[in-house]
Design an enzyme around this catalytic site. Sequence first.
Site, PDB file in Angstrom:
ATOM      1  N   SER A  21      45.555  57.480  73.153  1.00 53.24           N
ATOM      2  CA  SER A  21      46.655  56.530  73.101  1.00 53.24           C
ATOM      3  C   SER A  21      46.549  55.378  74.093  1.00 53.24           C
ATOM      4  O   SER A  21      47.215  54.358  73.906  1.00 53.24           O
ATOM      5  CB  SER A  21      47.959  57.267  73.355  1.00 53.24           C
TER       6      SER A  21
ATOM      7  N   LYS B 272      49.452  51.147  81.998  1.00 46.86           N
ATOM      8  CA  LYS B 272      49.912  51.610  80.679  1.00 46.86           C
ATOM      9  C   LYS B 272      51.436  51.637  80.636  1.00 46.86           C
ATOM     10  O   LYS B 272      52.080  52.042  81.608  1.00 46.86           O
ATOM     11  CB  LYS B 272      49.342  53.006  80.402  1.00 46.86           C
TER      12      LYS B 272
ATOM     13  N   SER C 109      43.662  61.040  75.619  1.00 49.24           N
ATOM     14  CA  SER C 109      44.131  59.654  75.556  1.00 49.24           C
ATOM     15  C   SER C 109      43.545  58.714  76.609  1.00 49.24           C
ATOM     16  O   SER C 109      43.782  57.503  76.533  1.00 49.24           O
ATOM     17  CB  SER C 109      45.659  59.607  75.654  1.00 49.24           C
TER      18      SER C 109
END
Lengths: 112, 483
Positions: free
Chosen positions: B160, B85, B184
């Site tokens: 997210s 990420k 997330s």
Amino acid sequence: MPKGSETNRVSDVRRVAELAHLELTPDEEERMSRDLSAILEYVAQLAELDTTHVAPMAQVAEVLAVSADAAPEKLSVLRDDLPRPCLPRANAMAAAPESDGVCFKVPKVIER
Amino acid sequence: MTPTKSLTATPPSIASLRQAIAGRATTATAVTEAALARIAEADPAIHAFLSVDATLARAQAAHVDQLAAAGAPLPPLAGVPFGIKDVLTLEGAPATAGSKILEGYHPPYTCTAVKKLADAGAVFLGKLNCDEFAMGSSNENSAYGPVHNPHDPGRVPGGSSGGSAAAVASGMVTATLGTDTGGSIRQPASFCGVVGVLPTYGRVSRYGLIAFASSLDRIGPFAANVRDAATVLGVIAGHDPMDATSSPLPVPDYTADLDKGVRGMKLGVPSEYFADGLDAEVRAAIESGIEKLRAAGAEIVPISLPHTRYAIPTYYVIATAEASSNLARFDGVRYGFRAPKSDTLAAMYRRTRDLGFGAEVKRRILLGTYVLSHGYYDAYYRKAQQVRRLLADDFLAAFRQVDAILTPTAPTPAFRLGEKSDDPVAMYLADIYTVTASLAGICGISVPCGQSRSGLPIGMQILGPHFGEAAVFRVAQAVETQR
């Protein structure tokens, strides 16, 4: 903010934006004041709870200290304060928008 | 990874890769080339990757192949394709955090969890798309465009960590790292039909994680199956001198108890997570999953977590307060974007932050600044910290009765792109079942548990006590096996 008039809400957003170093366009000010009112109205339900005798919880380690599975004495130990090598200056400054290699350069400082 | 037009695919498991590479049936280089080919094939429709570094991936794979050729022992993740990420740093790679304000930024150091993966032989294909500064539940807040759900590209992957979930669901990589502040990791895992792990706060070092809300932020793995997720957590967990909140407790072998089954385990089902607002198909899938665990020998115990309905407002006060403080560092001075042609320092700050941050980030900075400001601190911030303790106490009481807790991960399957993007409160409610564990600091997982009639994945959330990951993995493995 939820109970104030439209004008008050926009001036509240303007005040908070200044504290946060954010410059908002008039459109953004209006949109943000509407959104923040909706969110704060939703947050207002916390007032239903009587928390007079509840200690604020700032971090998880406080809770772990009362958890049977964890060893509390191991959870809040400060490390030894010893000098260690750190990031070389050249690497730390390489990503700066403007620098002379020793100092970060910024526009002139007026007021703050 | 067989070539296919489908956007979904199951990547090779860690164990199968290990056996094939050690046995010289394939090479890490061949595995890496297959991953690069799958990215080229599927990612134009999904947009999970913000950057792909084939040179680095090939070099890491070549190193593994040298070890294999020499007959040397292979590290635990040798040759396993990974994605990271974009809120986690890797020296030499970009780290935008999904924000324009960090466009072009190359951090000068590597995140501890990422370093541990590299040391374990992982191959990094690239950095993964996410909501800006991890603020969002749909990945629509990325400054670089949304990620599309591989199961239906008209729908969001969740957020997210949407790119981290979609990259695994589309078979581009075997595992990824994401971050979870209010859901997330778990919510996108549910939306994309993969496994996502929220480790206990302090289990994985946060060093090198671009901070959103420091008392809530955690790094955790995504994988296509429970065993792979447990293997990856075992690699990235542990104490780190660079993060004072990382725990010195020893890291167990999370795969050891996976196949023990759930016979004799006490599993709690909280009534508050099955109230109004839960989609009927999600309810049916989770209830059916719970019945299968009962049939497998678990004792299902009805429980109550009475403060659950206050979790979302509590979360949005605490998370935004911490965010307003953490994001003060983005000021155009030391790194990242600076607005050109400002006459004064104050004007430069304001212009930089106005042009560099997206709408949701500004909204949260404003809310966080407001709840911390003079005259509002007690009513909002202190109040939320008090309710946070009530929420944590709910869980401590529950875990005196049960070994783990079963809930839906999200109230609905993946929603359509654009469906909630104009209503912040509606979007925040997508996290209604996940923020509680974030606030309490406990661990959890989302594991696939059926699908809707239209084929959208549905995830079950399994929550465990602080440092109770082994029990959570054991239950998750039973859900995966029963499916």
